[in-house]
Design a protein around this motif. Structure first.
Motif, PDB file in Angstrom:
ATOM      1  N   LYS A 173       2.761  24.666 -61.556  1.00 31.08           N
ATOM      2  CA  LYS A 173       3.875  25.605 -61.361  1.00 31.08           C
ATOM      3  C   LYS A 173       3.449  26.893 -60.669  1.00 31.08           C
ATOM      4  O   LYS A 173       4.203  27.439 -59.860  1.00 31.08           O
ATOM      5  CB  LYS A 173       4.503  25.951 -62.709  1.00 31.08           C
ATOM      6  CG  LYS A 173       5.191  24.794 -63.378  1.00 31.08           C
ATOM      7  CD  LYS A 173       5.666  25.201 -64.759  1.00 31.08           C
ATOM      8  CE  LYS A 173       6.084  23.998 -65.562  1.00 31.08           C
ATOM      9  NZ  LYS A 173       6.357  24.345 -66.959  1.00 31.08           N
ATOM     10  N   ASP A 174       2.266  27.400 -61.002  1.00 31.94           N
ATOM     11  CA  ASP A 174       1.877  28.744 -60.564  1.00 31.94           C
ATOM     12  C   ASP A 174       0.887  28.802 -59.407  1.00 31.94           C
ATOM     13  O   ASP A 174       0.611  29.886 -58.892  1.00 31.94           O
ATOM     14  CB  ASP A 174       1.263  29.513 -61.744  1.00 31.94           C
ATOM     15  CG  ASP A 174       2.267  29.762 -62.860  1.00 31.94           C
ATOM     16  OD1 ASP A 174       3.487  29.652 -62.617  1.00 31.94           O
ATOM     17  OD2 ASP A 174       1.818  30.054 -63.986  1.00 31.94           O
ATOM     18  N   THR A 175       0.300  27.676 -59.008  1.00 34.41           N
ATOM     19  CA  THR A 175      -0.731  27.689 -57.970  1.00 34.41           C
ATOM     20  C   THR A 175      -0.557  26.474 -57.051  1.00 34.41           C
ATOM     21  O   THR A 175       0.266  25.592 -57.314  1.00 34.41           O
ATOM     22  CB  THR A 175      -2.152  27.625 -58.574  1.00 34.41           C
ATOM     23  OG1 THR A 175      -2.395  26.305 -59.066  1.00 34.41           O
ATOM     24  CG2 THR A 175      -2.358  28.649 -59.686  1.00 34.41           C
ATOM     25  N   HIS A 176      -1.366  26.421 -56.032  1.00 33.36           N
ATOM     26  CA  HIS A 176      -1.424  25.243 -55.155  1.00 33.36           C
ATOM     27  C   HIS A 176      -2.660  24.399 -55.447  1.00 33.36           C
ATOM     28  O   HIS A 176      -2.914  23.419 -54.760  1.00 33.36           O
ATOM     29  CB  HIS A 176      -1.441  25.678 -53.687  1.00 33.36           C
ATOM     30  CG  HIS A 176      -2.678  26.439 -53.326  1.00 33.36           C
ATOM     31  ND1 HIS A 176      -2.808  27.773 -53.575  1.00 33.36           N
ATOM     32  CD2 HIS A 176      -3.852  26.030 -52.795  1.00 33.36           C
ATOM     33  CE1 HIS A 176      -4.008  28.172 -53.186  1.00 33.36           C
ATOM     34  NE2 HIS A 176      -4.669  27.144 -52.711  1.00 33.36           N
ATOM     35  N   ASN A 205       0.007  21.566 -66.131  1.00 37.24           N
ATOM     36  CA  ASN A 205       1.298  21.842 -65.509  1.00 37.24           C
ATOM     37  C   ASN A 205       1.495  23.326 -65.209  1.00 37.24           C
ATOM     38  O   ASN A 205       2.226  23.671 -64.284  1.00 37.24           O
ATOM     39  CB  ASN A 205       2.436  21.295 -66.367  1.00 37.24           C
ATOM     40  CG  ASN A 205       2.567  19.795 -66.216  1.00 37.24           C
ATOM     41  OD1 ASN A 205       2.114  19.209 -65.226  1.00 37.24           O
ATOM     42  ND2 ASN A 205       3.170  19.155 -67.196  1.00 37.24           N
ATOM     43  N   GLN A 206       0.825  24.192 -65.946  1.00 37.31           N
ATOM     44  CA  GLN A 206       0.891  25.613 -65.620  1.00 37.31           C
ATOM     45  C   GLN A 206       0.283  25.864 -64.244  1.00 37.31           C
ATOM     46  O   GLN A 206       0.793  26.655 -63.454  1.00 37.31           O
ATOM     47  CB  GLN A 206       0.166  26.445 -66.684  1.00 37.31           C
ATOM     48  CG  GLN A 206       0.441  27.918 -66.583  1.00 37.31           C
ATOM     49  CD  GLN A 206       1.899  28.233 -66.899  1.00 37.31           C
ATOM     50  OE1 GLN A 206       2.449  27.754 -67.878  1.00 37.31           O
ATOM     51  NE2 GLN A 206       2.528  29.019 -66.047  1.00 37.31           N
ATOM     52  N   TYR A 207      -0.806  25.147 -63.929  1.00 33.19           N
ATOM     53  CA  TYR A 207      -1.421  25.252 -62.605  1.00 33.19           C
ATOM     54  C   TYR A 207      -0.512  24.658 -61.525  1.00 33.19           C
ATOM     55  O   TYR A 207      -0.456  25.164 -60.403  1.00 33.19           O
ATOM     56  CB  TYR A 207      -2.789  24.576 -62.579  1.00 33.19           C
ATOM     57  CG  TYR A 207      -3.869  25.389 -63.237  1.00 33.19           C
ATOM     58  CD1 TYR A 207      -4.655  26.262 -62.496  1.00 33.19           C
ATOM     59  CD2 TYR A 207      -4.101  25.304 -64.608  1.00 33.19           C
ATOM     60  CE1 TYR A 207      -5.644  27.020 -63.092  1.00 33.19           C
ATOM     61  CE2 TYR A 207      -5.090  26.056 -65.219  1.00 33.19           C
ATOM     62  CZ  TYR A 207      -5.850  26.918 -64.459  1.00 33.19           C
ATOM     63  OH  TYR A 207      -6.820  27.672 -65.056  1.00 33.19           O
ATOM     64  N   PRO A 224      -4.812  30.416 -69.177  1.00 32.87           N
ATOM     65  CA  PRO A 224      -4.983  31.640 -68.374  1.00 32.87           C
ATOM     66  C   PRO A 224      -5.885  32.704 -68.993  1.00 32.87           C
ATOM     67  O   PRO A 224      -6.699  33.302 -68.287  1.00 32.87           O
ATOM     68  CB  PRO A 224      -3.553  32.155 -68.207  1.00 32.87           C
ATOM     69  CG  PRO A 224      -2.716  30.923 -68.275  1.00 32.87           C
ATOM     70  CD  PRO A 224      -3.410  30.044 -69.296  1.00 32.87           C
TER      71      PRO A 224
END
Length: 142
Positions: free
Chosen positions: A28-31, A24-26, A95
């Motif tokens: 939220k922060d990336t495509h 979910n961090q990916y 990260p």
């Protein structure tokens, strides 16, 4: 955070919360995931039901200092019969582990379809995601 020895093992239900947090961090922060909304833990549990400790479709986790620092999975590529022996491999890392990808490559190297598994074809998704979507796709190896 400094990580020491990496242990790669089969993913288990008790890992799903951390696996979901990493994924979910990916989102939220990336495509990179192409998901628009974070995955719920209920959806993650259903997703986990497609993986086993043997066979083509596996979930592995990398653990360092007793914490899950990444996961890799080999998933069904497409539901069409002609793709039955193809797998899509994916790896996600916390990260601060991204720069240590060479060491954490052990996660993916042990997946079916990631080399030497006897499966006749695979779609390799083991390169870090790129911000440019116009790069040529990697070839399906037969």
């Amino acid at each position: 955070m400094t990580h020491h020895k990496l242990i790669v093992r089969d993913g288990a239900e008790h890992d799903l919360e951390k696996v979901n947090d990493i994924y979910n961090q990916y989102v939220k922060d990336t495509h990179f995931t192409f998901d628009l909304e974070p995955m719920t833990i209920e959806a993650r549990r259903e997703w986990f039901s497609h993986y086993g400790t043997a066979g083509r479709h596996r979930l592995l986790v990398g653990v360092s200092d007793e914490a899950v620092v990444g996961f890799a999975c080999s998933s069904r590529f497409r539901p069409k019969p002609g793709y039955e022996t193809s797998v899509e491999t994916t790896i996600y890392l916390v990260p601060d582990a991204v720069g240590r990808r060479a060491r954490l490559g052990a996660l993916q190297g042990t997946l079916p379809g990631a080399g030497g598994s006897g499966h006749p074809s695979r779609l390799r998704g083991d390169r870090p995601a790129q911000p440019c979507l116009s790069r040529p796709a990697r070839a399906l190896r037969l």
